[in-house]
Motif scaffolding. Structure first.
Motif, mmCIF file in Angstrom:
data_model
loop_
_atom_site.group_PDB
_atom_site.id
_atom_site.type_symbol
_atom_site.label_atom_id
_atom_site.label_comp_id
_atom_site.label_asym_id
_atom_site.label_seq_id
_atom_site.Cartn_x
_atom_site.Cartn_y
_atom_site.Cartn_z
ATOM 1 N N ASP A 1 0.724 -1.107 -0.006
ATOM 2 C CA ASP A 1 -0.078 0.053 0.074
ATOM 3 C C ASP A 1 0.746 1.067 0.008
ATOM 4 O O ASP A 1 1.316 1.956 1.022
ATOM 5 N N GLN A 2 1.313 1.807 -1.079
ATOM 6 C CA GLN A 2 2.127 2.610 -1.211
ATOM 7 C C GLN A 2 1.800 3.993 -0.449
ATOM 8 O O GLN A 2 2.635 4.775 0.029
ATOM 9 N N ASN B 1 2.869 6.869 6.426
ATOM 10 C CA ASN B 1 3.454 6.539 7.739
ATOM 11 C C ASN B 1 4.662 6.445 8.146
ATOM 12 O O ASN B 1 5.330 6.597 9.091
ATOM 13 N N LEU B 2 5.494 5.962 7.137
ATOM 14 C CA LEU B 2 6.859 5.624 7.358
ATOM 15 C C LEU B 2 7.826 6.762 6.711
ATOM 16 O O LEU B 2 8.885 6.758 6.734
ATOM 17 N N GLU B 3 7.085 7.694 5.956
ATOM 18 C CA GLU B 3 7.772 8.884 5.272
ATOM 19 C C GLU B 3 8.966 8.249 4.418
ATOM 20 O O GLU B 3 10.039 8.825 4.492
#
Lengths: 371, 168
Positions: free
Chosen positions: B154-155, B161-163
């Protein structure tokens, strides 16, 4: 006239524990709803270690997936490997030679001891007893040395192959295993001397996190937790595999199903494992170590569910083959995941300090919970 | 070797009671399984628990067969301590079908059904708390479906969320 409600009127507090918390034994996040010191409810947040093991299986061949299973419950990698090999052998309808079966039992039981030792050390550490962890790791080291000599790896061993074993035992294997047994039994007594009658140990564990036999069945809880609640059930006896029916051993049980009883059951289990290992070592048959496994593993179309008694409980593999070289589906029935579900029931009404004791006593490995 | 009919008292009892809602009772490699119509799975589980001592729900899982009209196998594995016997109950579900939750029969099913929902997108009707369990709550897609590639992510979720930009 009553004054407006303030935050002081609320008695509930939500406390976040983990994912980076030493006593959750990995990356488990537990959200606690508290009333003062009392725990009203919990919610587990999982998935921090989710690697999609079951998805990986569908993209590897049957043999290639074998080492991956070691990375689920990495404390008992050999048990994972045994379960997977047995499942694929079931699909292939393959007989494993007696020699391979005996060596498998020896290594699996050594691994059970290692797993229980790691549990004992860390559980005691959680409760506040620093000493046992050093002793436990010292003895666990001896089991790891045997694995290392046998297959070159200590933790994620990939010790077994579908059809039997890859390696013959090394020179002096039997002697070393026997020496370990002789050395180890008195050590279990030593741990017990440190803990069993210890007032703090009893105070922290007795009547904490009670789970009755009926509750265990409702929640599908297996392994030492189930046996501590008085249910005499062990897959090694109930549905023997890998030649366990040839060995004499008892199923240790207790009655109360509290944290202390689970400790007692696991201590007894280590002694029983030694008993099994001694019998197995004394009777390793001569012969081949590999069955008639095909060079390329292509199980016929079909499905099977095979489970073993892992140190944590029933570890099952539901494998589906579409007749190709790759698994169509591998489902792992993880004992840690399912046992953890009972956490909420065990904690209800307990204190914050008990949360640590109960997570410890469930003996979960997050690699297996999240897969 | 193919599955052979499972001849036993229990199989006969089940067939008598549930009639044509039980499609098949078979044995393969010495393991017994029952195939039921989707709406009969829960009554069969309940019957097995109350009348035949199958009091331990071992596992709930699913298998995706995208080319089949009934896309999913939903599999329940139950065990009886008293009989020392294991039975699998299978149903075939079309895409979008919402099977009834089994939490009312076995509490174990709570997390297991959440995992099936998370991985396959099968929604259980009447489940008390049907949230994702292993994947993040906002994740799009159900990873164990066969049309979900092993490289897929899920790009948007990863970026937010992870930047990081995913390299895959």
């Amino acid at each position: 006239m009553t004054p407006d409600a303030t935050f002081l009127d609320s008695t509930e507090l939500v406390l976040n524990m983990g994912p980076q918390h030493p006593s959750t034994h990995g990356v488990l996040r537990v959200i606690l709803k508290l009333d003062g010191e009392k725990v009203l409810g919990t919610d587990c947040v999982l998935g921090y270690l989710h690697r999609g093991v079951e998805k990986i299986a569908e993209n590897r061949t049957w043999a290639q997936f074998n080492p991956y299973v070691d990375r689920m419950d990495y404390v008992a990698a050999i048990s994972n490997g045994l379960g997977y090999c047995l499942a694929v052998e079931k699909l292939l309808n393959l007989e494993v030679p007696g020699r391979a079966q005996a060596v498998r039992v020896i290594l699996t039981e050594l691994n059970r001891i290692g797993s229980h030792l790691l549990w004992l050390g860390t559980h005691a550490l959680d409760i506040g007893a620093i000493t046992p962890v050093f002793y436990c790791f010292r003895e666990r080291e001896a089991t790891l040395n045997i694995f290392e000599k046998y297959c070159g790896a200590r933790l994620t061993t990939h010790a077994f192959r579908v059809g039997g074993l890859q390696y013959e035992t090394y020179e002096g294997f039997e002697k070393e295993v026997n020496e370990f047994c002789d050395m180890f039994l008195p050590k279990v007594d030593e741990y017990e001397e440190l803990l069993t009658g210890n007032r703090i140990w009893i105070g922290r564990l007795k009547d904490v996190g009670i789970l009755t036999g009926e509750e265990c069945k409702e929640y599908g809880v297996t392994g030492p937790v189930l046996r501590a609640a008085g249910v005499k059930w062990d897959l090694r006896k109930a549905q023997p595999y890998s030649g366990y029916e040839k060995y004499e051993f008892d199923i240790p049980t207790c009655q109360n199903g509290d944290t202390y009883d689970r400790y007692m059951v696991r201590m007894q289990e280590m002694r029983q494992s030694v008993r099994i290992i001694r019998q197995a070592v004394a009777s390793i048959p001569e012969g081949p170590i590999m069955g008639k496994a095909p060079k390329v593993i292509k199980p016929p179309v079909g499905e099977a569910y095979v489970s073993i008694e892992a140190p944590k409980g029933e570890l099952g593999y539901y494998v589906v083959s579409d007749g190709s070289t790759q698994p169509y589906r591998v489902r792992v029935r993880p004992p840690s995941f399912i046992n953890l579900q009972a956490l909420d029931r065990m904690i209800a009404g307990g204190l914050v300090a008990d949360v640590v004791a109960i997570i410890g006593t469930l003996d979960i490995v997050l690699g297996e919970v999240d897969r | 070797m193919a599955a052979t009919p499972w001849d036993s008292e229990l199989a006969r009892e089940l067939k008598e009671r549930f009639g044509d809602r039980i499609i098949e009772t078979s044995t393969y490699l010495g393991q017994n399984f029952i195939v039921t119509k989707p709406d009969a799975a829960i009554p069969v589980l309940e019957y097995l628990k109350l009348e035949a001592d199958f009091d331990y729900l071992v596992d709930v899982t699913a298998v995706d067969w995208p080319k089949r009209p009934e896309r999913f196998d939903l599999v329940y594995i139950v065990y009886s301590f008293a009989r020392n016997e294991r039975v699998r109950i299978k149903t075939y579900l079309p895409e979008g079908f919402k099977p009834e939750s089994s939490v009312g029969v076995h509490l174990t099913a709570n997390w297991l059904e959440r995992e099936v929902y998370d991985m396959f997108g099968i929604q259980f009707a009447g489940h008390p708390d049907l949230r994702r369990i292993l994947m993040p709550d906002e994740w799009q897609g159900h990873p164990l479906r066969k049309d979900y590639s092993i490289l897929r992510q899920d790009q948007t979720w990863v970026r937010e969320n992870l930047e990081i930009e995913s390299g895959q």
